[in-house]
Design a protein around this motif. Structure first.
Motif, mmCIF file in Angstrom:
data_model
loop_
_atom_site.group_PDB
_atom_site.id
_atom_site.type_symbol
_atom_site.label_atom_id
_atom_site.label_comp_id
_atom_site.label_asym_id
_atom_site.label_seq_id
_atom_site.Cartn_x
_atom_site.Cartn_y
_atom_site.Cartn_z
ATOM 1 N N ARG A 335 -16.231 30.535 102.882
ATOM 2 C CA ARG A 335 -16.742 31.631 103.709
ATOM 3 C C ARG A 335 -16.172 32.978 103.277
ATOM 4 N N ILE A 336 -14.915 33.006 102.890
ATOM 5 C CA ILE A 336 -14.344 34.261 102.388
ATOM 6 C C ILE A 336 -15.081 34.716 101.138
ATOM 7 N N LEU A 337 -15.303 33.801 100.200
ATOM 8 C CA LEU A 337 -16.008 34.162 98.964
ATOM 9 C C LEU A 337 -17.447 34.583 99.227
ATOM 10 N N ASN A 338 -18.039 34.053 100.286
ATOM 11 C CA ASN A 338 -19.420 34.399 100.641
ATOM 12 C C ASN A 338 -19.525 35.658 101.491
ATOM 13 N N GLY A 339 -18.396 36.304 101.769
ATOM 14 C CA GLY A 339 -18.420 37.521 102.582
ATOM 15 C C GLY A 339 -18.633 37.261 104.052
ATOM 16 N N GLN A 340 -18.224 36.090 104.552
ATOM 17 C CA GLN A 340 -18.452 35.723 105.948
ATOM 18 C C GLN A 340 -17.201 35.837 106.814
ATOM 19 N N LEU A 341 -16.184 36.521 106.336
ATOM 20 C CA LEU A 341 -14.984 36.744 107.136
ATOM 21 C C LEU A 341 -15.312 37.728 108.246
ATOM 22 N N LYS A 342 -15.042 37.329 109.483
ATOM 23 C CA LYS A 342 -15.372 38.156 110.636
ATOM 24 C C LYS A 342 -14.238 39.102 111.033
ATOM 25 N N LYS A 343 -12.989 38.680 110.802
ATOM 26 C CA LYS A 343 -11.861 39.495 111.240
ATOM 27 C C LYS A 343 -10.679 39.238 110.318
ATOM 28 N N SER A 344 -10.056 40.292 109.824
ATOM 29 C CA SER A 344 -8.942 40.156 108.889
ATOM 30 C C SER A 344 -7.615 40.272 109.629
ATOM 31 N N GLY A 345 -6.516 40.288 108.864
ATOM 32 C CA GLY A 345 -5.198 40.306 109.454
ATOM 33 C C GLY A 345 -4.776 38.912 109.886
ATOM 34 N N PHE A 346 -3.821 38.836 110.795
ATOM 35 C CA PHE A 346 -3.295 37.567 111.294
ATOM 36 C C PHE A 346 -4.279 36.983 112.295
ATOM 37 N N GLN A 347 -4.955 35.888 111.895
ATOM 38 C CA GLN A 347 -5.996 35.312 112.741
ATOM 39 C C GLN A 347 -6.015 33.797 112.606
ATOM 40 N N SER A 348 -6.392 33.126 113.688
ATOM 41 C CA SER A 348 -6.734 31.711 113.587
ATOM 42 C C SER A 348 -8.070 31.587 112.863
ATOM 43 N N ALA A 349 -8.332 30.410 112.301
ATOM 44 C CA ALA A 349 -9.628 30.179 111.657
ATOM 45 C C ALA A 349 -10.764 30.366 112.648
ATOM 46 N N ALA A 350 -10.525 29.991 113.913
ATOM 47 C CA ALA A 350 -11.570 30.099 114.935
ATOM 48 C C ALA A 350 -12.030 31.539 115.112
ATOM 49 N N VAL A 351 -11.099 32.480 115.081
ATOM 50 C CA VAL A 351 -11.441 33.894 115.230
ATOM 51 C C VAL A 351 -11.904 34.487 113.908
ATOM 52 N N ALA A 352 -11.261 34.092 112.821
ATOM 53 C CA ALA A 352 -11.592 34.663 111.516
ATOM 54 C C ALA A 352 -13.028 34.366 111.098
ATOM 55 N N PHE A 353 -13.544 33.187 111.493
ATOM 56 C CA PHE A 353 -14.869 32.779 111.014
ATOM 57 C C PHE A 353 -15.864 32.469 112.126
ATOM 58 N N GLY A 354 -15.419 32.463 113.380
ATOM 59 C CA GLY A 354 -16.302 32.171 114.498
ATOM 60 C C GLY A 354 -16.237 30.713 114.902
ATOM 61 N N HIS A 355 -15.811 30.451 116.138
ATOM 62 C CA HIS A 355 -15.602 29.064 116.546
ATOM 63 C C HIS A 355 -16.894 28.274 116.630
ATOM 64 N N ARG A 356 -17.957 28.891 117.089
ATOM 65 C CA ARG A 356 -19.243 28.172 117.182
ATOM 66 C C ARG A 356 -19.757 27.817 115.794
ATOM 67 N N GLU A 357 -19.641 28.745 114.859
ATOM 68 C CA GLU A 357 -20.101 28.491 113.507
ATOM 69 C C GLU A 357 -19.334 27.324 112.876
ATOM 70 N N LEU A 358 -17.999 27.331 113.039
ATOM 71 C CA LEU A 358 -17.195 26.261 112.450
ATOM 72 C C LEU A 358 -17.484 24.920 113.114
ATOM 73 N N LEU A 359 -17.585 24.907 114.427
ATOM 74 C CA LEU A 359 -17.855 23.646 115.123
ATOM 75 C C LEU A 359 -19.193 23.055 114.697
ATOM 76 N N GLU A 360 -20.167 23.901 114.483
ATOM 77 C CA GLU A 360 -21.470 23.400 114.052
ATOM 78 C C GLU A 360 -21.389 22.797 112.651
ATOM 79 N N VAL A 361 -20.655 23.450 111.759
ATOM 80 C CA VAL A 361 -20.489 22.922 110.401
ATOM 81 C C VAL A 361 -19.797 21.567 110.437
ATOM 82 N N PHE A 362 -18.706 21.461 111.189
ATOM 83 C CA PHE A 362 -17.951 20.207 111.218
ATOM 84 C C PHE A 362 -18.733 19.094 111.913
#
Length: 372
Positions: A335-362
């Motif tokens: 997702r980082i390489l694809n430009g899909q990072l939502k929030k930088s700095g110190f973040q959980s994966a859930a916030v950095a990439f979106g919890h709904r998006e990640l849950l759907e992928v998994f």
């Protein structure tokens, strides 16, 4: 997406490093496997190739974990996935080299004090460079963060209690050492109480209830978890506790080990305490386990949410926690390489990439249920 080699796994010869490498290979992503010993990297790659049953686009690079040696290597990539621990003991140069080389940092830590330390030392610096600093990009403690974010969709929820319940758990040697160094310090595993950190006793277990199971479980703070750290600065959350049930036999045994450790550690310096937990971790090691399977490696991560005017619960059914760790690292890097990072700095994966998006992928990958 470019097919340049823009991802590096550091500590790649270990158990988790091989799982991350497999997940990257399945996605067709080129990457580096790096660590201190080339022969161990070569042996690890042989394992990855056998498991993957296909081509692996990888380059091996031996490098010690000092900034001078790591920085030129990190300047070639955009994402570093650090799986070398115990993190508080060995990972500082890796974060510093990432910052200097301007690349995103992910790791698989379970160590709460490490997470707090790099937040304080590096969080703003990474944000200023629009870089992600995401420790605990792993089953522990990203799964709980995903679960909590679903619960926090309900307005008014301000208190979270999370339970990790794992069937047939067999922690790796590295995980055991990381956990013991946290559990072995009386004031280094915290929960969040009215927006302030409060310490768990290090030698006590607790009874927890897990939905869809007929018996209660005994659980431990297991180092305190990282969810209290993620939510310490979140205005939505006032209280956050996390407990882990690895099975009553394991919990009872660990409780006895910690009680013994407390006696042996009296009068020791912090470094001597760390050395002792490493020694205990090595004595508990049973060798490198095989990757977990959906038939046996099942977990329930439950978040109970409370607020002044109501409550809600979300249960995340999840299989193969260790393999999930490899997958979430690979997903984050892609997702980082694809430009899909939502929030930088110190973040959980859930916030950095979106919890709904990640849950759907998994869910699509077969790891978890999908939230309603």
């Amino acid at each position: 997406m470019s097919q340049e080699r823009k991802i590096l796994i550091y500590g790649a010869s270990g158990y988790t490093g091989k799982l991350v490498a497999e997940c990257l290979a399945r996605r067709g992503l080129p990457f580096y496997m790096s660590g201190r010993t080339l022969s161990r990297l070569e042996a690890a790659l042989d394992v990855v190739k056998k498991r993957h049953h296909g081509p692996v686009d990888v380059e091996l690079v031996a490098a010690s974990n000092n900034v001078e040696e790591l920085k030129p290597l990190f300047e070639k990539v955009d994402v570093v996935i650090n799986v070398a621990g115990p993190f508080m003991q060995v990972a500082w140069p890796i974060v510093e080299a990432c910052l200097q080389a301007r690349c995103h940092y992910l790791d698989t830590t379970g160590e709460q004090d490490w997470t707090r330390a790099i937040q304080a030392e590096y969080g703003q610096a990474f944000a200023d460079k629009n870089l992600l600093l995401s420790p605990a990009c792993s089953y522990m403690w990203a799964a709980g963060a995903l679960t909590a974010e679903v619960v926090l969709e309900t307005n008014g929820i301000d208190s979270l209690e999370l339970v990790y319940q794992i069937d047939n758990a067999l922690p790796s040697e590295a995980s055991t050492k990381s956990f013991l160094r946290m559990q072995g310090n009386a004031d280094s595993q915290f929960f969040l109480q009215q927006n302030e950190y409060a310490a768990w006793p290090n030698d006590r277990s607790y009874d927890v209830v897990v939905p869809h199971r007929m018996n209660p479980y005994r659980a431990l703070p297991w180092g305190g978890a990282c969810e209290p750290v993620w939510f310490k600065t979140d205005p939505r959350v006032r209280n956050c506790k996390v407990l882990t049930a690895f099975g009553d036999d394991i919990v009872d045994n660990v409780t006895k080990i910690i009680q013994d450790f407390n006696e042996r550690a009296k009068g020791l310096t912090q470094q001597q305490r760390e050395d002792l937990t490493n020694e205990i971790g090595e004595s508990m090691a049973v060798g490198e386990p095989e990757p977990d399977t959906p038939d046996t490696g099942r977990s329930m991560v439950v978040c109970y949410g409370q607020g002044p005017q109501g409550n809600t619960t979300f249960c995340l059914s999840l299989t193969t926690p260790y393999c999930f760790t490899g997958e979430i690292c690979a997903e984050a890097a892609e997702r980082i390489l694809n430009g899909q990072l939502k929030k930088s700095g110190f973040q959980s994966a859930a916030v950095a990439f979106g919890h709904r998006e990640l849950l759907e992928v998994f869910h699509e990958l077969g790891y978890s249920n999908s939230p309603a």
